[in-house]
Design an enzyme around this catalytic site. Structure first.
Site, PDB file in Angstrom:
ATOM      1  N   ILE A  19      -4.470 104.546  62.604  1.00  0.00           N
ATOM      2  CA  ILE A  19      -2.799 104.607  62.414  1.00  0.00           C
ATOM      3  C   ILE A  19      -3.048 102.391  61.357  1.00  0.00           C
ATOM      4  O   ILE A  19      -2.155 102.879  60.819  1.00  0.00           O
ATOM      5  CB  ILE A  19      -2.580 103.538  63.891  1.00  0.00           C
ATOM      6  CG1 ILE A  19      -1.345 104.930  64.200  1.00  0.00           C
ATOM      7  CG2 ILE A  19      -0.811 103.032  63.560  1.00  0.00           C
ATOM      8  CD1 ILE A  19      -1.097 105.244  66.311  1.00  0.00           C
ATOM      9  N   ILE A  35      -3.405 103.449  58.347  1.00  0.00           N
ATOM     10  CA  ILE A  35      -2.333 103.750  57.319  1.00  0.00           C
ATOM     11  C   ILE A  35      -1.152 102.831  56.935  1.00  0.00           C
ATOM     12  O   ILE A  35      -0.289 102.144  55.915  1.00  0.00           O
ATOM     13  CB  ILE A  35      -1.294 104.972  58.157  1.00  0.00           C
ATOM     14  CG1 ILE A  35      -2.380 106.119  57.841  1.00  0.00           C
ATOM     15  CG2 ILE A  35      -0.077 105.271  57.793  1.00  0.00           C
ATOM     16  CD1 ILE A  35      -2.618 106.477  56.751  1.00  0.00           C
ATOM     17  N   GLU A  36      -1.161 101.795  57.990  1.00  0.00           N
ATOM     18  CA  GLU A  36       0.100 100.697  58.819  1.00  0.00           C
ATOM     19  C   GLU A  36      -0.605  99.263  57.134  1.00  0.00           C
ATOM     20  O   GLU A  36       0.800  99.333  56.621  1.00  0.00           O
ATOM     21  CB  GLU A  36      -0.161  99.978  59.583  1.00  0.00           C
ATOM     22  CG  GLU A  36       0.848 100.895  60.676  1.00  0.00           C
ATOM     23  CD  GLU A  36       1.978 100.928  59.990  1.00  0.00           C
ATOM     24  OE1 GLU A  36       2.664 100.106  59.532  1.00  0.00           O
ATOM     25  OE2 GLU A  36       2.942 102.031  60.884  1.00  0.00           O
ATOM     26  N   SER A  37      -2.040  99.044  57.173  1.00  0.00           N
ATOM     27  CA  SER A  37      -1.726  98.120  56.308  1.00  0.00           C
ATOM     28  C   SER A  37      -3.026  98.074  55.890  1.00  0.00           C
ATOM     29  O   SER A  37      -3.372  97.470  54.780  1.00  0.00           O
ATOM     30  CB  SER A  37      -2.019  96.905  57.052  1.00  0.00           C
ATOM     31  OG  SER A  37      -3.100  96.820  57.952  1.00  0.00           O
ATOM     32  N   TYR A  96       4.417 111.171  57.603  1.00  0.00           N
ATOM     33  CA  TYR A  96       3.369 110.127  58.580  1.00  0.00           C
ATOM     34  C   TYR A  96       2.354 110.311  59.400  1.00  0.00           C
ATOM     35  O   TYR A  96       1.114 109.757  58.758  1.00  0.00           O
ATOM     36  CB  TYR A  96       4.240 109.001  59.034  1.00  0.00           C
ATOM     37  CG  TYR A  96       3.137 107.661  60.084  1.00  0.00           C
ATOM     38  CD1 TYR A  96       3.803 106.642  59.685  1.00  0.00           C
ATOM     39  CD2 TYR A  96       2.926 108.085  61.191  1.00  0.00           C
ATOM     40  CE1 TYR A  96       2.945 105.340  59.740  1.00  0.00           C
ATOM     41  CE2 TYR A  96       2.427 106.184  61.719  1.00  0.00           C
ATOM     42  CZ  TYR A  96       2.367 105.573  60.611  1.00  0.00           C
ATOM     43  OH  TYR A  96       2.121 104.031  61.601  1.00  0.00           O
TER      44      TYR A  96
END
Length: 541
Positions: A215, A218-220, A323
């Site tokens: 995750i 995907i976030e950063s 997502y």
């Protein structure tokens, strides 16, 4: 932060447990008497907290039932009980109670849809991945190639989260393998080597699947200083309010959202809460992106029972629809990068030693005496928002390069005590904006936004605490900046500099023959947060 009571219910059935809103079930003026409260109060302070808790309980029930108007009414009465309009700010035990109360109210208002746009949800992904996740581009041939690759590699993709392979996942897998994204995906995977071992350890300690570490990819893309235009920050992209809710300190001196391990611990607890709420990891991930309130309402509106059913509707935006597929594609690639055409050499895990500091010191001075690159200290301590370490009663744990412990200990003994940046706290009133608060204290709105990790257009809510840089906030008894202070800030000669990517205040100061302190002062900045494109005043030599 104490956990918020009453939200750890499994499954979507949590909404059905509340048959009616509090406003419909309790007559006005008798709300506190209609709920169970603590034993008889022995002081006025205890009576106040009991009254506030009763109103909060009614507001919580209304929020979970979807009645935001009623929820706001009772939450307002709860805040008024501990912070009367025009009254003094709470102190001591009441201060901690009011802070927890306010944070809990934000969570329940988010569930009812009141504050999601004000920043209670993440709603962003890594900038380099955003376009592809929003609208993945892949030819039919590339998708078929991805399907073939999955067929031969699925046996090696041993994961501890469910893996569904469908057209949405294959499209993202193909997009990640495209020429335009291949280099960025490879760079993010290489960076993952710094943090994934630590994330796996923390997730195991918290009882979460290890593969949820992707995750953060995907976030950063595993960039600790990644920042979205909505003020989400760090490898887990926490918003300030959500970060505080899960125990991350955020003030003018430290921003623990930037500390990979502390933010990982908070992310684990947030994800655990989302999983308890939805009893489904895919829905929990969608809520991490969009906010639990949006997902709950979308499911209630569409009647969807799982993520894939919900993603087939228009009730959630395209980024949230993609997502989970993006996460699954990233997990598959991470299990066997070479099979998918990625030549990745993982960076070594971050290693450091720790020295507990009993007083504040300037990192620049510490690095100079210890003969260490200042940037090495800053890279290991990304939570620090200035060059001065915080003063904490329990001491501050400074991370230092392996092998430098003795040198830094000697340098610390020889370093003078530094004074951390000073801030005062403003409590937002009804109808306040960040610009209005900044004007009230005679401070540039850009300085207030920077210190609070907000954009200048971010909304503020009644009762929200806003940090004001004290050195720039010298005010007269009427609450306006003194004319002498204004002249002092504007009359000094200076030149303009546009911040470039990779710049730090220390580098800019060296380049222009000045000091970080002088740059902060002339620009009215309380912290050391700068971004590419910012215009800074540089003092004349």
């Amino acid at each position: 932060m104490r956990p918020v009571p009453g939200v750890a219910h499994k499954g979507i059935a949590v909404l059905a447990a509340f048959l009616t809103g509090a406003c419909a079930s309790a007559p006005s003026g008798s709300s506190a008497a209609s709920v169970a409260v603590s034993p008889p109060a022995v002081s006025e302070e205890d009576r106040t907290m009991s009254r506030a808790s009763g109103e909060f309980a009614l507001g919580r029930e209304a929020a979970l039932a979807g009645d935001i108007t009623c929820a706001r009414y009772h939450f307002g009465l709860s805040i008024d009980a501990v912070r009367p309009v025009g009254g003094p700010a709470p102190r001591g035990r009441m201060q901690g109670f009011s802070h927890d109360l306010y944070e809990s109210i934000q969570r329940y208002e988010a569930l009812a849809g009141a504050t999601e746009e004000a920043g209670t949800s993440h709603g962003e992904v890594a900038p380099e991945l955003a376009a592809e996740i929003e609208s993945p581009a892949a030819s039919p041939e590339a998708i078929e190639n991805a399907r073939s690759a999955i067929d031969s590699a699925i046996s090696t993709a041993l994961t501890d989260v469910p893996v569904v392979i469908n057209d949405k996942v294959l499209r993202l897998l193909a997009a990640f393998q495209s020429e335009g994204l291949r280099g960025k995906i490879a760079a993010g995977l290489a960076r993952s080597g710094r943090y994934v071992p630590m994330i796996h350890r923390v997730f195991e300690e918290e009882g979460l699947p290890r593969d949820l570490a992707m995750i953060a990819f995907i976030e950063s893309s595993f960039l600790p200083h990644a920042r979205s235009h909505m003020a989400a920050h760090g490898i887990w992209q926490f918003m300030p309010r959500t970060g505080r809710q899960y125990g991350l300190k955020f003030n003018g001196i430290v921003d623990e959202r930037s500390d990979p391990e502390k933010a990982t611990r908070a992310a684990a607890r947030y994800l655990a809460y989302l999983h308890e709420l939805f009893d489904d990891w895919y829905l929990a991930m969608a809520a991490y992106n969009a906010g639990e309130g949006k997902i709950l309402r979308a499911m209630q509106r569409t009647g969807a029972h799982d993520f894939w059913e919900l993603a087939g509707t228009r009730a959630i935006r395209s980024q949230t629809q993609n997502y989970v597929p993006a996460f699954l594609a990233a997990v598959l690639i991470s299990k066997n990068p070479s099979h998918y055409g990625f030549d990745v050499l993982l960076e070594p895990p971050l290693a450091h030693e720790t020295l507990r500091l009993g007083r504040s010191v300037n990192l620049e001075h510490l690095a100079g005496v210890a003969a260490l690159p200042l940037e090495d200290l800053r890279a290991l301590n990304p939570e620090l928002r200035s060059l001065v370490t915080p003063h904490q009663p329990e001491g501050y744990d400074l991370k230092i390069p392996v092998g430098a412990l003795d040198m830094v200990r000697i340098a610390f003994a020889a370093s003078p005590t530094a004074r951390p940046p000073e801030y005062r706290t403003a409590v937002a009133r009804k109808g306040d904006t960040l610009k209005r608060i900044a004007r009230r204290y005679g401070v540039p709105v850009s300085a207030v936004a920077s210190v609070n990790a907000l954009s200048t257009r971010s909304r503020v809510s009644r009762g929200q605490e806003i940090l004001i840089p004290a050195k720039v906030a010298a005010v007269t008894t009427k609450g306006t900046t003194s004319s002498r202070a204004r002249v002092a800030r504007t009359s000094a000669p200076h030149k303009s500099y546009k911040v470039r990517s990779g710049d730090t205040l220390y580098q800019i100061a060296l380049r222009h023959g000045t000091t970080v302190a002088k740059i902060l002062a002339i620009n009215g900045l309380g912290g050391a947060v700068i971004r590419p494109g910012d215009r800074l005043k540089i003092p004349a030599k």
